[in-house]
Design a protein around this motif. Structure first.
Motif, PDB file in Angstrom:
ATOM      1  N   PRO A 138       0.817  -1.217   0.000  1.00 41.72           N
ATOM      2  CA  PRO A 138       0.000   0.000   0.000  1.00 41.72           C
ATOM      3  C   PRO A 138       0.855   1.272   0.000  1.00 41.72           C
ATOM      4  O   PRO A 138       1.939   1.314   0.575  1.00 41.72           O
ATOM      5  N   PRO A 144      -4.562   5.428  -1.627  1.00 39.90           N
ATOM      6  CA  PRO A 144      -5.250   4.241  -1.091  1.00 39.90           C
ATOM      7  C   PRO A 144      -6.004   3.470  -2.171  1.00 39.90           C
ATOM      8  O   PRO A 144      -6.591   4.050  -3.076  1.00 39.90           O
ATOM      9  N   ASP A 145      -5.945   2.154  -2.053  1.00 39.47           N
ATOM     10  CA  ASP A 145      -6.657   1.242  -2.949  1.00 39.47           C
ATOM     11  C   ASP A 145      -7.272   0.176  -2.044  1.00 39.47           C
ATOM     12  O   ASP A 145      -6.609  -0.821  -1.717  1.00 39.47           O
ATOM     13  N   PRO A 146      -8.516   0.380  -1.582  1.00 39.57           N
ATOM     14  CA  PRO A 146      -9.086  -0.487  -0.540  1.00 39.57           C
ATOM     15  C   PRO A 146      -8.993  -1.983  -0.844  1.00 39.57           C
ATOM     16  O   PRO A 146      -8.643  -2.770   0.043  1.00 39.57           O
ATOM     17  N   GLU A 147      -9.291  -2.388  -2.068  1.00 38.38           N
ATOM     18  CA  GLU A 147      -9.273  -3.822  -2.377  1.00 38.38           C
ATOM     19  C   GLU A 147      -7.853  -4.375  -2.274  1.00 38.38           C
ATOM     20  O   GLU A 147      -7.617  -5.409  -1.651  1.00 38.38           O
ATOM     21  N   ASP A 188      -5.254  -2.927  -0.700  1.00 35.52           N
ATOM     22  CA  ASP A 188      -4.648  -2.686   0.599  1.00 35.52           C
ATOM     23  C   ASP A 188      -5.171  -3.647   1.659  1.00 35.52           C
ATOM     24  O   ASP A 188      -4.412  -4.117   2.520  1.00 35.52           O
ATOM     25  N   ASP A 189      -6.462  -3.957   1.632  1.00 37.84           N
ATOM     26  CA  ASP A 189      -7.020  -4.903   2.599  1.00 37.84           C
ATOM     27  C   ASP A 189      -6.450  -6.307   2.404  1.00 37.84           C
ATOM     28  O   ASP A 189      -6.157  -7.013   3.375  1.00 37.84           O
ATOM     29  N   ARG A 200     -14.201  -9.190   2.717  1.00 38.35           N
ATOM     30  CA  ARG A 200     -14.838  -8.857   1.433  1.00 38.35           C
ATOM     31  C   ARG A 200     -14.424  -9.836   0.334  1.00 38.35           C
ATOM     32  O   ARG A 200     -15.025  -9.881  -0.721  1.00 38.35           O
TER      33      ARG A 200
END
Length: 560
Positions: A201, A206-209, A211-212, A547
């Protein structure tokens, strides 16, 4: 020890098994796993074997073992598992200390040992490695170019599991942090059969998919959100840390000497301002038993050292210290570093007897095969040190019970820690058929990169603010000389872990109030849902990644 399958278990798979390019080994009908003196090394037993097979009898026996030849095989295995409603256990080397890279019942084992590629990009300064590449091979490749990364001590451990469990370095963890801190991206096949490139990350992008998934896949072992096949590493370079030095001191085990070494480590542990250049640990490594009782481990060692873990070298029982100065500023050999080594040598000199010195001279070539022999008189490249402090072979042939606790206290020098740890170790050493392999590693302080790297390397690795990391492996014989099963050493080992935990952590614990554990997973913690609070700092960390498609069963928190 013989372990039958659970009641109602069967090797009949729910659906017809697909054709794989790689080799497949099916569990025979009416199979009984024998880890004692009568163990037979049939083809299935050999390929089902893991470090933990004898430590956890009856568990490491999947319905089928698939040696994936390519990513198409991986996707076939995932699709089959989804259709059949069974789980997948993924192993890159089979060296998880408590067997979490294996499985049992009707579930399947996916082996990625063939994914051992290595490609160095000189322009980018990165290496892309398959998950089946072991630490010894990585060290050899990096040493050729004057590079290194912090990593664990077992040379036959492969990179896939090392990445996902973090990869802690006893040698230089305070100076450089964890192995996973130097991975820039990885390739993963998730449960929906998608191949993803997941990148480290970037704070301002930010790149939620992405980064998670990065956060959840690293440090959350056991349990997998998918099958990682390769990773890209940005190593460190010898040229940036010239004049780095190391000290190893060995001596025979005695109560007095052992307590003195523990007290020495306790005092450095309590120094919150200790510069990050300095690393220190003390250890006890019980001797290679003079007579190895026959069991599955000794048979695998002789017949299949490549699976067993490189064989084993005989060694005497020793205690000692390992210390390094990693010269983070890149300047000359500093006075502070000279004082550090001088202090260690002055405080251990009287503990090393004439017999110890003579034995070290006589047995130096032998000991050097098992453990490093270094002095601070000469500088040593970090790439040489990281390889030297990585055991080339297994150090014990026996099964074991493991426990790992994360200390939080910086009052060890005054709260009785040294006497407590000495007494706990003496219990093991005095028990017939049991052998101590323990380490106490200084990790903390406000300058420690274990702590500081957590701010810039978001992962699920927990307890990076720990002060002292305590590894406890109680090895035990599991068969008698007369080939009768011998249960007393195992029963003692299990009871010792439970009893010692009470003194280590809790309201009166010498290590701290909180019962924090690291992922060498003691045997009591097969149900990670029940023990979550000991391994993960929050429920959010434990459940992150929800997710992503996770419709394959698992005994632990997530995924495959």
């Amino acid at each position: 020890m013989r372990a039958s399958l659970p009641a109602g278990d069967t090797i009949l798979m729910p659906l017809e098994f697909p054709k794989f390019a790689g080799n497949v080994y099916r569990r025979p009908a009416n199979y009984h796993q024998d880890v004692g003196a009568s163990a037979k090394l049939d083809e299935y037993t050999v390929h089902a074997y893991q470090y933990a097979t004898s430590s956890k009898p009856g568990f490491c026996q999947p319905a089928a073992i698939i040696y994936a030849a390519n990513e198409a095989d991986i996707k076939l295995a995932i699709q089959y598992a989804k259709d059949a409603g069974v789980a997948i256990a993924v192993r890159s080397g089979g060296h998880h200390f408590w067997g979490i890279s294996s499985t049992s019942g009707v579930n399947i084992q996916l082996d990625l040992s063939g994914f051992d590629s290595y490609r160095f990009d000189a322009e980018a300064g990165t290496a892309t490695c398959g998950v089946g590449l072991d630490l010894r091979a990585l060290d050899e490749k990096f040493r050729e170019i004057g590079a290194f990364v912090p990593h664990g001590q077992c040379a036959m451990v492969c990179l896939g599991g090392h990445l996902q469990s973090g990869g802690f370095s006893v040698l230089c963890g305070r100076s450089f942090g964890w192995f996973c801190d130097y991975v820039t991206q990885f390739r993963i096949i998730t449960a929906d059969l998608e191949t993803r490139i997941v990148r480290r990350p970037v704070a301002d992008r930010p790149d939620p998919e992405n980064d998670d998934l990065w956060f959840a896949a690293i440090g959350g072992s056991p349990g997998n959100l998918g099958v990682i096949t390769e990773m890209t590493i940005r190593p460190l370079w010898d040229r940036d840390y010239p004049e780095s030095r190391s000290l190893t001191t060995y001596m025979h085990y005695s109560l007095e000497a052992h307590e003195a070494l523990l007290q020495l480590v306790a005092e450095y542990n309590d120094r919150d301002d200790l510069p990050a250049d300095f690393n220190l640990c003390t250890f006890i490594l019980a001797g290679y038993p003079p007579v190895l009782r026959p069991n599955i481990d000794t048979k695998m060692m002789q017949a299949h050292p490549e699976i067993y873990g490189g064989g084993i070298e005989p060694h005497p029982a020793v205690i000692g210290i390992w210390a390094t100065w990693c010269n983070l500023d890149g300047g000359a050999y500093s006075q502070e570093a000279k004082d550090f080594f001088a202090d260690l040598e002055a405080r251990t000199r009287h503990l090393v007897s004439r017999i110890d010195r003579a034995a070290l001279q006589l047995l130096g070539p032998l000991i050097g095969k098992v453990m490093p022999l270094k002095t601070p008189d000469e500088p040593c490249p970090m790439s040489t040190l990281t390889a030297a402090y990585c055991f080339p072979k297994r150090v014990h042939a026996n099964p074991y019970v493991s426990a790992t606790w994360c200390g939080q206290s910086q009052e060890l020098a005054t709260n009785g820690f040294a006497r407590w740890a000495q007494n706990a170790t003496a219990e093991v050493q005095q028990q017939d058929g049991c052998y101590a392999d323990f380490e106490w590693v200084v990790c903390g302080g406000k300058h420690s990169r274990n702590r500081l790297n957590a701010e810039t390397n978001p992962t699920a690795v927990a307890w990076r603010d720990l002060t002292l990391l305590c590894f406890q492996y109680v090895h035990y014989d599991n068969t008698s000389y007369l080939r009768r099963e011998w249960t007393e050493p195992r029963e003692f080992s299990l009871a010792w872990v439970a009893r010692t935990r009470a003194g280590a952590v809790g309201p009166r614990g010498v290590l701290g109030v909180d019962d924090r554990r690291w992922n060498a997973f003691p045997n009591q913690d097969d149900d990670l849902d029940q023990a979550r609070a000991h391994y993960f700092q929050s429920e959010e960390v434990y459940c992150v990644g929800s997710r992503y498609p996770r419709d394959l069963g698992s005994r632990s928190k997530r995924g495959l």
